[in-house]
Design an enzyme around this catalytic site. Structure first.
Site, PDB file in Angstrom:
ATOM      1  N   ALA A 181      96.214 -20.740 -54.347  1.00 16.95           N
ATOM      2  CA  ALA A 181      96.451 -21.741 -53.315  1.00 16.95           C
ATOM      3  C   ALA A 181      96.505 -21.157 -51.916  1.00 16.95           C
ATOM      4  O   ALA A 181      96.625 -21.882 -50.938  1.00 16.95           O
ATOM      5  CB  ALA A 181      97.771 -22.475 -53.604  1.00 16.95           C
ATOM      6  N   CYS A 182      96.432 -19.825 -51.804  1.00 19.28           N
ATOM      7  CA  CYS A 182      96.686 -19.231 -50.489  1.00 19.28           C
ATOM      8  C   CYS A 182      95.526 -19.425 -49.529  1.00 19.28           C
ATOM      9  O   CYS A 182      95.706 -19.407 -48.324  1.00 19.28           O
ATOM     10  CB  CYS A 182      96.992 -17.745 -50.625  1.00 19.28           C
ATOM     11  SG  CYS A 182      95.574 -16.760 -51.135  1.00 19.28           S
ATOM     12  N   GLY A 183      94.304 -19.578 -50.044  1.00 22.99           N
ATOM     13  CA  GLY A 183      93.159 -19.820 -49.183  1.00 22.99           C
ATOM     14  C   GLY A 183      92.635 -18.589 -48.496  1.00 22.99           C
ATOM     15  O   GLY A 183      91.783 -18.679 -47.626  1.00 22.99           O
TER      16      GLY A 183
END
Length: 279
Positions: free
Chosen positions: A112-114
């Site tokens: 989810a950190c991108g």
């Protein structure tokens, strides 16, 4: 102290019929790590070797560089309904206040950190204090092939539960120095690195890290941070783990099963793996 196994009722179905019986399971409990009285992280782990786990985690996250950076690591307030200590909260006191490497790489590597792969690679390269030397000891493939079985024989809790990962540090001749089990593969690695830190064996530039799982970027990162030149896994590596290994001169071995293995990086450390023609 918390137990590492627990009994639960189960119904077993088989061709011979239905049987109700107890089953032995691995315990999974939270461990809150407090840094100078403030909560740093909560990790789900199997109780046991918590002090090693904390040392390994803080080292891998570049919060400490030596066991001497810690003044104390004590179990503190954390009780059940009957007022008994759950041993699930560890308060760590640093010798000098430090700004933690932010954000922690354990969070950087979540889906989810991108952040892109290059950012993660640069982060490890920037923070490691023990770059892996090119001329570390070679290891014989016959020795490598034996290490998973040696590791497996030491897994006493796995024998009872079938539900744990293991990590072990070996010498280049196949001598096991330390083995730790945990429900989380990253915790198992933190525990052995924490042991090495406390035993003043870092950088571990003459050791081999063997894991009973796949070789994720996170595990490769921990090996690189500790200066470990060889990481061997019984399962597959991830693409980012291979990228990090190649950039860091880490020897990365996957699918280490029986007398076969795949070498993704650093083949010069495995005797006979390098092509003499240089191709």
């Amino acid at each position: 102290m918390s137990r590492v196994t627990a009994r639960r009722k189960t119904i077993r179905l088989s061709p011979s019929g239905r049987v109700k019986r107890p089953d032995t399971l691995v315990v999974e409990e939270p461990l809150q790590i407090r840094l100078d009285g403030e909560s740093l992280v909560i990790t789900m782990r199997t109780p046991g070797s918590d002090i090693d786990l904390v040392h390994g985690f803080l080292f891998s996250e570049d919060i400490i560089t030596s066991a001497d950076d810690l003044v104390a690591a004590r179990y503190c307030a954390g009780t059940d309904d009957e007022g008994r200590n759950t041993y699930n909260v560890l308060d760590v006191t640093l010798r000098e206040k430090r700004q933690a490497a932010a954000p922690a790489r354990n969070f950087l590597t979540t889906g989810a950190c991108g952040l892109c792969g290059k950012t993660a690679l640069d982060d490890v390269r920037t923070h490691t204090h023990f770059p892996i030397a090119h001329d570390t000891p070679m290891i014989d493939p016959d020795v490598l092939a034996k290490l998973p079985d040696i590791l497996r024989r030491e897994q006493k809790v796995f024998d009872a539960t079938g539900g744990l990962h293991a990590a072990g540090l070996f010498t280049a001749d196949g001598t096991l120095l330390v083995m730790r089990e945990d429900i989380g593969r990253h915790n198992a690695v933190d525990k052995v690195i924490g042991w090495a830190l406390r035993e003043k064996r870092l950088p571990a530039d003459n050791l081999v890290l063997v894991v009973s799982s796949r070789a994720s970027f996170e595990l490769a990162q921990k090996a690189v941070m500790a200066g470990i030149p060889v990481l061997a896994a019984v399962s597959a590596p991830s693409s980012l783990a291979v990228d990090l290994a190649q950039e860091s001169e880490l020897t990365l071995v996957g699918f280490l099963r029986g007398d076969t293995m795949n070498i993704y990086s650093g083949e010069h450390r495995v005797r006979g793996a390098s092509d003499p023609t240089g191709k």
